[in-house]
Each structure stands twice: as structure tokens, then as C-alpha cells.
Motif scaffolding. Structure first.
Motif, PDB file in Angstrom:
ATOM      1  N   PHE A 164      16.222 -43.327 -15.798  1.00 52.86           N
ATOM      2  CA  PHE A 164      16.941 -43.563 -16.670  1.00 52.86           C
ATOM      3  C   PHE A 164      18.540 -42.877 -17.514  1.00 52.86           C
ATOM      4  N   SER A 165      20.361 -43.056 -17.572  1.00 52.17           N
ATOM      5  CA  SER A 165      20.698 -42.051 -17.668  1.00 52.17           C
ATOM      6  C   SER A 165      20.506 -40.769 -18.873  1.00 52.17           C
ATOM      7  N   ALA A 166      19.755 -41.488 -20.143  1.00 47.67           N
ATOM      8  CA  ALA A 166      19.404 -40.626 -20.565  1.00 47.67           C
ATOM      9  C   ALA A 166      18.208 -39.299 -20.444  1.00 47.67           C
ATOM     10  N   HIS A 167      17.706 -39.702 -19.742  1.00 44.60           N
ATOM     11  CA  HIS A 167      16.772 -38.724 -18.323  1.00 44.60           C
ATOM     12  C   HIS A 167      17.325 -38.411 -17.750  1.00 44.60           C
ATOM     13  N   ARG A 168      18.108 -38.626 -17.206  1.00 46.64           N
ATOM     14  CA  ARG A 168      18.449 -37.736 -15.734  1.00 46.64           C
ATOM     15  C   ARG A 168      19.030 -35.895 -15.490  1.00 46.64           C
ATOM     16  N   VAL A 209      29.713 -32.235  -7.386  1.00 43.76           N
ATOM     17  CA  VAL A 209      29.357 -31.890  -8.764  1.00 43.76           C
ATOM     18  C   VAL A 209      29.319 -32.959  -9.916  1.00 43.76           C
ATOM     19  N   ALA A 210      30.628 -33.497  -9.759  1.00 43.66           N
ATOM     20  CA  ALA A 210      30.483 -34.427 -10.861  1.00 43.66           C
ATOM     21  C   ALA A 210      29.376 -35.544 -11.303  1.00 43.66           C
ATOM     22  N   GLY A 211      28.685 -35.417 -10.253  1.00 53.35           N
ATOM     23  CA  GLY A 211      27.937 -36.579  -9.671  1.00 53.35           C
ATOM     24  C   GLY A 211      25.993 -36.061 -10.306  1.00 53.35           C
ATOM     25  N   SER A 212      25.757 -34.987 -10.662  1.00 56.61           N
ATOM     26  CA  SER A 212      25.652 -34.236 -11.570  1.00 56.61           C
ATOM     27  C   SER A 212      25.065 -34.537 -12.647  1.00 56.61           C
ATOM     28  N   ALA A 213      24.243 -34.440 -13.191  1.00 60.08           N
ATOM     29  CA  ALA A 213      23.574 -35.262 -14.850  1.00 60.08           C
ATOM     30  C   ALA A 213      23.653 -33.111 -15.648  1.00 60.08           C
ATOM     31  N   LEU A 214      23.718 -32.393 -14.880  1.00 57.41           N
ATOM     32  CA  LEU A 214      24.101 -30.871 -15.388  1.00 57.41           C
ATOM     33  C   LEU A 214      25.081 -30.434 -15.185  1.00 57.41           C
ATOM     34  N   SER A 215      26.245 -31.604 -15.000  1.00 60.12           N
ATOM     35  CA  SER A 215      27.512 -30.529 -14.577  1.00 60.12           C
ATOM     36  C   SER A 215      28.416 -30.737 -16.387  1.00 60.12           C
TER      37      SER A 215
END
Length: 472
Positions: free
Chosen positions: A230-234, A466-472
Motif C-alpha cells: 500500500f502507498s502508505a507503507h512503500r 527519482v520522483a517514483g521513489s517513495a523516499l524522494s
């Protein structure tokens, strides 16, 4: 795409000694989504194989053209994707069509079906079965992919089906290879890779490249999770997945979907780099009530740099190794209506021989059967999930290569049937290529391949990556 491939016709025992299979958190089941189309052409270059659940895609796939192009029964003097061939080239293209049809005639009537389907995860522990119609099974082998541990099974008395003797192990990736013959003794083959389910409260990631492997400079790390993240946990999951290399390149992840995370540096890996992938997913949440179980480190090495550029206008491929041109090879790319994708593509698998069937991508006759079904297609290397391959072509007239584009989207190189002659251009390229090498296609009228279609994230700008990283 997969897979039943007609490769390495070595028969293996039907049953194996019983051994305990250990859980496998190994590499990714190959993705094989089929591209459907109503476009048809008489010239052959699409690859298909029989795989779990029926025929799956291993087919040459470029951008599909118009109905007008599809109605063309044979390449005309203007059917090249880039230039008007000479009269002799047109004659060669027409000769290839006749040879295509001849190559398709000697196909086994035996059709193998392996369940579960190739590339699937989350499969039940008692869902595995191999069956055949139009023939009898001659060999079935099954093993845990990470360990090579054999799975014993039983062949039915009529040699029409095979099943494992006991339930499979959870969270394990398996590979099945099956062989069969029809009444005329013609062989068929099938290979499938799949993974079993984890407990409903757990998830795992299947990764590529393999531990201990040597790969080309374009090889990303690609992880396919067996349950959605889930997006909240990526961010937490991505933070638990680290890739480091001894050349100091920054490596960033990109989520292509809720189940796929790829990681790569801004530019190709440096040759000779040693890379480590660490998965510290144990206890990390993917969705409510679902937690990771892996704590694993994988190492691989980047080999020499090899980047090959296919120019569909000149019909030539230039192979550059470590900055030096080592060979220029005549090729035939996708014809009008079936042009080859442009862009940077990464070799994701290699098959000494495979089987290609047009029905898997919609190239069918009025009876619904494939316009062609060609066994023993040699030296096939996958460039996309949707069916783009670079492969040997033994049925085309030699004058086609370097002269005219005649395929359904694949890149064809002159070869001999069976791929056992090491002196053909296709054999040379196959033997001098590795998984992770880059093949760039240019001057095609087609669009640039999607970054998620295969291991082809290099077609995305670094900023978008980089924009596709959940850490960016």
C-alpha cells in the motif's frame, strides 16, 4: 510471454528422489503479459511458447499498425519500415514468406499445459499439474529454483498428466520443464516458473538478478512482491531494500506498481562493479495485517560494458564493447505495421532455442490458429515483456538481412535451424552477450518503449525516476 520453450532437447527423469524443499526467497518469476492485436501479416517473426495455463507470450512485439497495413498479404516494394528495397530485396522478402510457412509445417501436435501459469505468485500448495493433448508426456522435472532441490512427482498411466507427490512449500519459487511427443514423434517442450503463496499475513519479494551472477551494465535490480504494498507503507518497504556498489554510484528505487520496485543508478553501472542487494523486510508492513519475512543479502558482479545499437534505417547493428566497435551485424527489424520499438532495452533472458507462435499476440488465420508456429527458433534474447526479442532467423533468405525490414517487431539476425552452428552472425551475438547488456534501437517510426515493459527503466529521465521513489 510464458513459457514453453523448445530448448535444449535433453530428456530428464519423470520422477525424482524425494527431498525436503526449503523456502525460497529467490529471483523474480518472469513477467509475461500478452499484447493482443487484430493486425496480421504474412511474414513471420513473432515468438511464442506454450506455458502454464496454455500458450503464453514469447513474441516479437512492436507498435501495431493500421488495418490497411494489416491487409497487406506480403511486403511490397514500399513495405520496409524505413526505405524502399530493391527488386531483389522484395523478391527475398517474398521468398521469406514462403519459407516462413514451410518452417511452420513441421510442428508437433502435442500441446503441453502447465498449471500454475508462468510468472505467477501466490499459488496454492496443491494447484500444480502438467497435462498434454495431441501426444504423450516423455519427461517432467520440477525443482525449487533457488536451491535446485528436485520435487518428486507421478506420471499417469496414459502419460497424459503429471502431479507432484506432496503439497508444495510456501513462499517458494519453482520451475517445471516438460517434454512430449505426438504420434509422428515430433517433440514439444514447455517450461514455467511460478511461486507459491505465503501465509496471508506475510509477503516476500522475488528479485533479479540472481545471487552470484555476472550481468551487463544495464541490469537493474527488479523486485516483484507477492502481495501489494500500500502507498502508505512503500517508504518503509523501500527503506528496507538497499542496493550498494563499490564504485560509489547512487542507487535509487522507482515504484512501477504496488508490486514492483526497480532500483538503478543514474547512468549504466561501471564495468567490474560489485553490487549488493540487502532485503531487511522481516517485520516491515506492506498492508494492514501483512508483514515481510525476508532478511537476505544478494551479491552480483557487473561485467564488461556492451551496448549494441540497431539502426532500423540502415538495417545494421553496431556492437560496442568497452568503447570500441567489435562488430557490425546486418539485421532485419519490424516491417510497416509491426515496427520495432525505439529506445534502450536490456536483455532479460537468453534461450538457446525457443518456439514462436503468432496466435499468442493475435496473428491468426480464419480458423483461430496462429499464422505461424515455428519450432527451434535459435539464439533468442528477450528485450521486453510484450514480446520484443533479438533472435536468430533460419527461415529468411540471407539477402533480407542488412536490406529490408520484414519482421513483426523483433530484430532478426541470420542463423541456422537449431542454433548449433557457432559461426553464424546470430550465434556470435548470442555467445558474446549476457543478461543485462543494452540493445538500443534507433530510427524506427515506432514510439519509445515504456520503461516498465521489461527491464527498460533507462528510457525514463533521472528526474522522473527519482520522483517514483517513495523516499524522494
Amino acid at each position: 510471454m510464458h513459457r514453453t520453450k523448445q530448448s535444449k532437447s535433453v530428456e530428464r527423469p519423470v520422477a525424482a528422489l524425494e527431498t525436503r524443499v526449503t523456502p525460497d526467497s529467490g529471483n523474480t518469476p518472469a513477467e509475461r503479459p500478452a499484447r493482443k492485436t487484430t493486425v496480421r501479416r504474412a511474414s513471420l517473426a513473432v515468438v511464442a511458447v506454450i506455458a502454464g495455463g496454455g500458450i503464453a507470450l514469447t513474441a516479437c512485439g512492436g507498435h501495431h499498425g493500421s488495418a490497411k497495413a494489416a491487409a497487406t498479404a506480403a511486403p511490397s516494394a514500399t513495405s520496409s519500415a524505413t526505405a524502399s528495397p530493391s527488386a531483389s530485396a522484395s523478391a527475398s522478402a517474398n521468398a521469406q514468406i514462403r519459407e516462413d510457412a514451410a518452417a511452420a509445417r513441421n510442428v508437433s501436435a502435442a500441446k503441453i499445459t502447465i498449471t500454475p501459469q508462468n510468472g505467477t505468485t501466490g499459488n496454492g500448495l496443491n494447484s500444480t499439474k502438467v497435462t498434454v493433448t495431441g501426444g504423450t508426456l516423455t519427461s517432467v522435472t520440477m525443482k525449487a529454483k533457488a536451491t535446485g532441490t528436485a520435487v518428486p512427482g507421478t506420471l499417469s498411466a496414459d502419460h497424459k498428466s503429471w502431479k507432484p507427490n506432496a503439497p508444495l512449500v510456501r513462499s517458494t519459487q519453482y520451475e517445471i520443464s516438460a517434454g512430449a511427443t505426438d504420434a509422428q514423434g515430433r517433440a514439444a517442450a514447455a517450461t514455467t516458473t511460478f511461486a507459491t503463496t505465503t501465509a496471508t499475513t506475510k509477503f516476500v519479494g522475488y528479485f533479479t538478478p540472481e545471487d552470484g551472477s555476472t550481468v551487463g551494465v544495464g541490469m537493474p535490480v527488479s523486485i516483484n512482491f507477492d502481495k501489494p504494498v500500500f502507498s502508505a507503507h512503500r517508504a518503509a518497504v523501500e527503506k528496507a531494500v538497499t542496493v550498494t556498489d563499490d564504485s560509489g554510484q547512487q542507487v535509487v528505487g522507482h515504484w512501477f506498481s504496488s508490486t514492483r520496485l526497480d532500483l538503478r543508478p543514474q547512468n549504466y553501472w561501471q564495468p567490474g562493479t560489485h553490487v549488493s542487494l540487502t532485503l531487511k523486510l522481516a517485520g516491515v508492513k506492506a498492508e494492514p495485517g501483512v508483514y515481510g519475512v525476508q532478511d537476505k543479502t544478494v551479491n552480483f558482479t557487473v561485467g564488461r560494458s556492451q551496448v549494441s545499437t540497431v539502426d532500423t534505417k540502415t538495417h545494421l547493428m553496431t556492437v560496442v564493447r568497452d568503447g570500441q566497435v567489435i562488430r557490425t551485424i546486418p539485421i532485419s527489424a519490424g516491417a510497416d505495421g509491426h515496427t520495432t520499438y525505439d529506445g534502450q532495452m536490456v536483455i532479460s533472458e537468453k534461450d538457446q532455442t525457443t518456439r514462436m507462435n503468432g496466435a499468442t499476440v493475435g496473428f491468426t488465420d480464419s480458423d483461430g490458429k496462429g499464422e505461424y508456429d515455428i519450432p527451434d527458433v535459435p539464439h533468442a534474447m528477450r528485450l521486453s515483456n510484450s514480446g520484443t526479442f533479438i533472435h536468430g532467423n533460419y527461415w529468411g533468405d540471407p539477402s533480407v538481412f542488412g536490406t529490408v525490414n520484414t519482421s513483426h517487431g523483433c530484430i532478426g539476425i541470420e542463423d541456422l535451424k537449431g542454433g548449433k552452428n557457432p559461426n553464424t552472425p546470430a550465434a556470435w551475438f548470442y555467445n558474446n552477450s549476457m543478461v543485462g547488456d543494452v540493445v538500443i534501437v534507433k530510427n524506427s517510426p515506432d514510439k519509445t518503449i515504456q520503461p516498465s515493459n521489461g527491464l527498460n527503466g533507462w528510457n525514463m529521465s533521472w528526474a522522473n525516476w527519482v520522483a517514483g521513489s517513495a523516499l524522494s
